[in-house]
Design a protein around this motif. Structure first.
Motif, short mmCIF file in Angstrom:
data_model
loop_
_atom_site.label_atom_id
_atom_site.label_comp_id
_atom_site.label_asym_id
_atom_site.label_seq_id
_atom_site.Cartn_x
_atom_site.Cartn_y
_atom_site.Cartn_z
N ASP A 1 -4.31 2.05 -4.00
CA ASP A 1 -4.66 2.22 -3.10
C ASP A 1 -5.41 0.84 -3.02
O ASP A 1 -5.31 -0.27 -3.48
CB ASP A 1 -5.97 2.76 -3.38
N SER A 2 -6.36 0.42 -1.92
CA SER A 2 -6.62 -0.08 -1.65
C SER A 2 -7.61 -1.23 -2.81
O SER A 2 -7.88 -1.99 -2.91
CB SER A 2 -8.14 0.20 -0.43
N HIS B 1 -7.15 13.52 1.22
CA HIS B 1 -8.12 11.86 0.72
C HIS B 1 -9.26 12.32 1.50
O HIS B 1 -9.98 13.32 2.40
CB HIS B 1 -6.98 11.05 1.68
N SER C 1 -12.10 4.36 -1.34
CA SER C 1 -11.83 5.69 -1.56
C SER C 1 -12.44 6.29 -3.29
O SER C 1 -12.82 7.27 -3.34
CB SER C 1 -10.74 5.66 -0.79
N ASN D 1 -12.52 -0.30 4.84
CA ASN D 1 -11.64 -0.45 5.52
C ASN D 1 -12.12 -0.76 6.73
O ASN D 1 -12.86 0.17 7.88
CB ASN D 1 -11.06 1.21 6.26
N SER E 1 -8.66 9.13 -3.98
CA SER E 1 -7.67 7.95 -2.41
C SER E 1 -6.35 7.85 -3.10
O SER E 1 -5.55 8.78 -4.18
CB SER E 1 -8.60 6.66 -3.65
N THR E 2 -6.18 7.56 -2.83
CA THR E 2 -4.62 7.75 -2.71
C THR E 2 -3.59 7.19 -4.37
O THR E 2 -2.97 8.22 -4.34
CB THR E 2 -3.55 6.79 -1.85
N HIS F 1 -5.97 10.95 9.33
CA HIS F 1 -7.26 12.29 8.73
C HIS F 1 -6.55 12.99 9.43
O HIS F 1 -7.67 14.32 9.41
CB HIS F 1 -7.31 11.70 7.50
N HIS G 1 0.75 -1.16 0.15
CA HIS G 1 -0.21 0.71 -0.04
C HIS G 1 1.17 1.12 -0.18
O HIS G 1 1.59 1.39 0.53
CB HIS G 1 -0.40 -0.14 1.00
N GLU H 1 -11.13 10.37 3.35
CA GLU H 1 -11.24 10.76 4.73
C GLU H 1 -10.92 11.63 5.91
O GLU H 1 -11.42 11.64 6.98
CB GLU H 1 -9.97 9.86 5.18
N MET I 1 -6.64 -5.33 4.61
CA MET I 1 -6.82 -5.32 3.36
C MET I 1 -6.54 -6.88 2.58
O MET I 1 -6.45 -7.78 1.89
CB MET I 1 -5.56 -4.66 2.96
N TYR J 1 1.10 3.65 1.74
CA TYR J 1 1.53 4.28 3.53
C TYR J 1 2.34 3.61 3.53
O TYR J 1 3.14 4.12 4.87
CB TYR J 1 0.53 4.30 4.15
N TYR K 1 -17.32 0.56 3.97
CA TYR K 1 -15.81 1.29 3.95
C TYR K 1 -14.79 -0.50 4.55
O TYR K 1 -14.94 -1.00 4.36
CB TYR K 1 -15.42 2.16 4.93
#
Ligand code: 13P
Ligand code: SF4
Length: 365
Positions: free
Chosen positions: A54-55, A250, A155, A136, A266-267, A227, A38, A252, A78, A40, A134
């Motif tokens: 991203d996710s 983002h 996202s 997440n 999204s990212t 966030h 990911h 979030e 994930m 991050y 979501y």
């Protein structure tokens, strides 16, 4: 197969030694292995990923890879998604089992069932409310959605998922992130008054019967601890200093930050947008620090400037748990024939969760 290697031995290695082991193990395992990373993830881990995203992109990659082993450098939900979409046919490994997501932990099955039950005292949720989780979130919440005509979103596809949801039922129960729900609802033209927040610590979410009856969206009171650090004042300060600058964040982030941003996504969208911007653009970016620092380094040769939105350092501490030591540990174990830290979702949860995830992958591209 020999006895599993212990993480303690790997914790004593420095990053350089881990790098060498990771590269060697990847060479041995070859196409049997796919490392997903990911955005991050810290650099020391990210550089070893075969695929990044991203996710949504990572769940699509997991669903289509032929690799026997998927090492997920990300967080727990994930890896669960990867196991669910591959129907347990791949071995999905999370290098550090403590890599969770504090937002995902803000909703659990007991509380969501209680919410559904409380809503059912006022209206029939299975007729009037689409539950949308979501991505997440824990697998059993995705299963809850699968069992109640609901769906999953990320996202990057939340709007399409919500459009699908409203075409079927008049209301949406959105969990666990209130901000993604609200920000997406606003973009769709839903008035703020028709989006109520369900406080899961209070009876009936702290809402009156009328508030529930009149709501279009019921938003779970969850949020991302990373966030929430970004504030409207940061954007105001930036705009004073750089009136020509651009702000990207983002979804979030809170409502104000999102409203004040030039671009929201999204990212993956953040990366794509900044990379494609004109030389000389100055960006303020409201998302996790590892992504922002890497992006700033990448685009500076194009004369694009990237600035982190918060004046204080904040990163996702759970994403950060995956370090080269854990990556080397799971890989060396695989080479030795041992699977450690496999993520396996029980079939009675995986089946309805898969239905809700597949719906997302089919409904929105
Ligand atoms: P993306 O799907 O945009 O990568 O977001 C995942 C996440 O956890 C953001 O905090
Ligand atoms: Fe969860 Fe926030 Fe970390 Fe994303 S940044 S994984 S939402 S805690």
């Amino acid at each position: 197969m020999s006895a599993a290697l212990k993480i303690d031995e790997f914790n004593l290695l420095d990053d350089g030694e881990c790098d060498a082991r990771i590269v060697a193990a990847k060479n041995i395992l070859g196409k049997r292995l796919a490392i997903l990373g990911h955005h991050y993830q810290r650099n020391e881990v990210f550089k070893h990923a075969d695929f990044t995203g991203d996710s949504l992109k990572l769940s699509q990659l997991a669903a289509t890879t032929d690799a026997e082993f998927i090492i997920f450098c990300g967080v727990h939900f994930m890896a669960e998604v990867a196991d669910i979409v591959t129907d347990g046919k791949r071995t999905v490994i999370l290098p550090d089992l403590a890599a969770g997501c504090s937002m995902a932990d803000m909703a659990n099955l007991v509380k969501v069932k209680k919410c559904w039950e409380e809503i059912s005292q006022i209206l029939d949720p299975d007729e009037k409310v689409t539950p949308v989780t979501y991505i997440n979130s824990a697998a059993d919440l995705k299963a809850f959605c699968g069992n109640h005509g609901g769906i999953v979103c990320t996202s990057s596809n939340a709007r399409g998922v919500l459009e699908w949801s409203f075409s079927r039922r008049e209301k949406v129960l959105f969990f666990p992130d209130q901000h993604l729900g609200r920000n997406t609802g606003v973009r769709m033209g839903i008035p703020l008054e028709q989006m109520v927040t369900w406080d899961f610590m209070k009876p009936r979410g702290g809402l009156t019967d009328d508030e529930i009856r009149n709501a279009k969206m019921i938003l779970w009171k969850g949020f991302c601890s990373v966030h929430q650090m970004f504030q409207a004042s940061h954007i105001n300060n930036f705009r004073k200093q750089f009136p020509e600058g651009k702000v990207i964040s983002h979804p979030e982030n809170n409502y104000e930050v999102v409203q004040m941003s030039d671009v929201v996504g999204s990212t993956e969208t953040i990366l794509r947008t900044v990379r494609a911007s004109a030389p000389g653009t100055h960006w303020l970016v409201g998302t996790e620090l590892n992504l922002v620092n890497r992006l700033a380094d990448e685009v500076k040769s194009k004369n694009i400037t990237v600035q982190f939105m918060s004046p204080t350092v904040c990163m996702c501490s759970t994403m950060f748990r995956t370090d080269p030591q854990h990556l080397a540990w799971v890989l060396d174990n695989l080479v030795a024939g041992n699977v450690v830290n496999r993520i396996r979702v029980p079939s009675e949860i995986a089946k309805p969760a898969r239905a809700a995830l597949n719906l997302m992958l089919e409904v929105v591209d």
